[in-house]
Design a protein around this motif. Sequence first.
Motif, PDB file in Angstrom:
ATOM      1  N   LEU A  91      -6.967   5.498 -32.870  1.00 45.27           N
ATOM      2  CA  LEU A  91      -5.937   6.194 -32.394  1.00 45.27           C
ATOM      3  C   LEU A  91      -4.591   5.489 -33.022  1.00 45.27           C
ATOM      4  N   GLY A  92      -3.767   6.241 -33.588  1.00 50.00           N
ATOM      5  CA  GLY A  92      -2.589   5.705 -34.058  1.00 50.00           C
ATOM      6  C   GLY A  92      -1.281   6.418 -33.352  1.00 50.00           C
ATOM      7  N   VAL A  93      -0.324   5.913 -32.932  1.00 49.15           N
ATOM      8  CA  VAL A  93       0.583   6.530 -32.474  1.00 49.15           C
ATOM      9  C   VAL A  93       2.145   6.291 -33.190  1.00 49.15           C
ATOM     10  N   CYS A  94       2.688   7.400 -33.628  1.00 44.24           N
ATOM     11  CA  CYS A  94       4.140   7.042 -33.975  1.00 44.24           C
ATOM     12  C   CYS A  94       3.996   6.140 -35.352  1.00 44.24           C
ATOM     13  N   LEU A  95       4.549   4.657 -35.076  1.00 44.62           N
ATOM     14  CA  LEU A  95       4.295   3.831 -36.310  1.00 44.62           C
ATOM     15  C   LEU A  95       2.750   3.616 -36.476  1.00 44.62           C
ATOM     16  N   GLY A  96       1.921   3.760 -35.509  1.00 47.97           N
ATOM     17  CA  GLY A  96       0.525   3.492 -35.683  1.00 47.97           C
ATOM     18  C   GLY A  96      -0.112   4.701 -36.621  1.00 47.97           C
ATOM     19  N   MET A  97       0.465   5.922 -36.395  1.00 54.90           N
ATOM     20  CA  MET A  97       0.162   6.966 -37.294  1.00 54.90           C
ATOM     21  C   MET A  97       0.638   6.985 -38.555  1.00 54.90           C
ATOM     22  N   GLN A  98       1.936   6.410 -38.880  1.00 52.68           N
ATOM     23  CA  GLN A  98       2.443   6.226 -40.254  1.00 52.68           C
ATOM     24  C   GLN A  98       1.623   4.725 -40.815  1.00 52.68           C
ATOM     25  N   LEU A  99       1.047   4.000 -40.166  1.00 49.12           N
ATOM     26  CA  LEU A  99       0.489   2.885 -40.656  1.00 49.12           C
ATOM     27  C   LEU A  99      -1.056   3.451 -41.180  1.00 49.12           C
ATOM     28  N   LEU A 100      -1.609   4.353 -40.406  1.00 49.89           N
ATOM     29  CA  LEU A 100      -2.764   4.946 -40.736  1.00 49.89           C
ATOM     30  C   LEU A 100      -2.722   5.677 -41.938  1.00 49.89           C
ATOM     31  N   ALA A 101      -1.655   6.430 -41.866  1.00 47.58           N
ATOM     32  CA  ALA A 101      -1.579   7.447 -43.270  1.00 47.58           C
ATOM     33  C   ALA A 101      -1.242   6.645 -44.421  1.00 47.58           C
ATOM     34  N   VAL A 102      -0.384   5.624 -44.342  1.00 47.47           N
ATOM     35  CA  VAL A 102      -0.019   4.850 -45.613  1.00 47.47           C
ATOM     36  C   VAL A 102      -1.237   4.085 -45.912  1.00 47.47           C
ATOM     37  N   ALA A 103      -1.993   3.490 -45.049  1.00 47.88           N
ATOM     38  CA  ALA A 103      -3.137   2.705 -45.592  1.00 47.88           C
ATOM     39  C   ALA A 103      -4.168   3.591 -46.249  1.00 47.88           C
ATOM     40  N   HIS A 104      -4.095   4.984 -45.963  1.00 43.52           N
ATOM     41  CA  HIS A 104      -4.861   5.703 -46.757  1.00 43.52           C
ATOM     42  C   HIS A 104      -4.170   6.479 -47.876  1.00 43.52           C
TER      43      HIS A 104
END
Length: 245
Positions: A91-104
């Motif tokens: 689960l990624g929240v805010c910055l965590g979601m952005q990290l998840l996205a750019v990591a992929h």
Amino acid sequence: MEFNDAPVLVLQHAAWEGPGLIARGLEQRDIPWTVRTVLDEHDPHLPDVSRLGGLVVMGGAAGALDDEEHPGLAAERRLLVAAVEADIPVLGVCLGMQLLAVAHGAAFHPGAHHELGFGPVSVTGDGIRDPYLYPLVVDAHADPEVLHWHDDAVEAPDGASVLASTDVTPVQAFRLGSATGFQFHLEVDAPMLGAWLDEPETAEELTAAQIASIREQGRERLPSLAPRALVGLGTFADAVRYRRG
């Protein structure tokens, strides 16, 4: 289906941006969790994903590709990729979601648009069927309101399903395999919002009028929103607990 007792790792980027309702859902199911902050560490030692029951990556002020100033971000992105490859609940929240996205491989748009305060989010067809988001939709003719607090944005990674959007931020939530990302903040309850608004760094960034407005919005919306968000976030805890080994 077997019980999984491995702990959930929470990667936190600011002392006041903890897991909130995500942690409450875990604790209600007696799932252990631990917090690490590796934002400014060079090559931090993070556990192998085989030792994790789940991974949560929280928000923060850093940019998702701001490795020069915050070298720990690169390790976080690597762990996110490894967790998704291993089918670990993420689960990624805010910055965590952005990290998840750019990591992929997704594109990152720093300073794309400033969204602050409680406002509607449009849930897509995939979103209304998603266990995290369907509890938010109580009126088929009205978009649910959530807490927005961001400037940066990302595109959805290849293969991801977009779950929610706004006019200015087309990717407000997405699911990619075992991972889900939220640009908005479902984890926030009333005490947590109060702590955010009382934080000195917040006072430096917002006007007194903005703080008063968000505080009033929270008083109006969180008594209904937080219980529904907890139902949705509880499904993350269920995924952790019953993940097949």
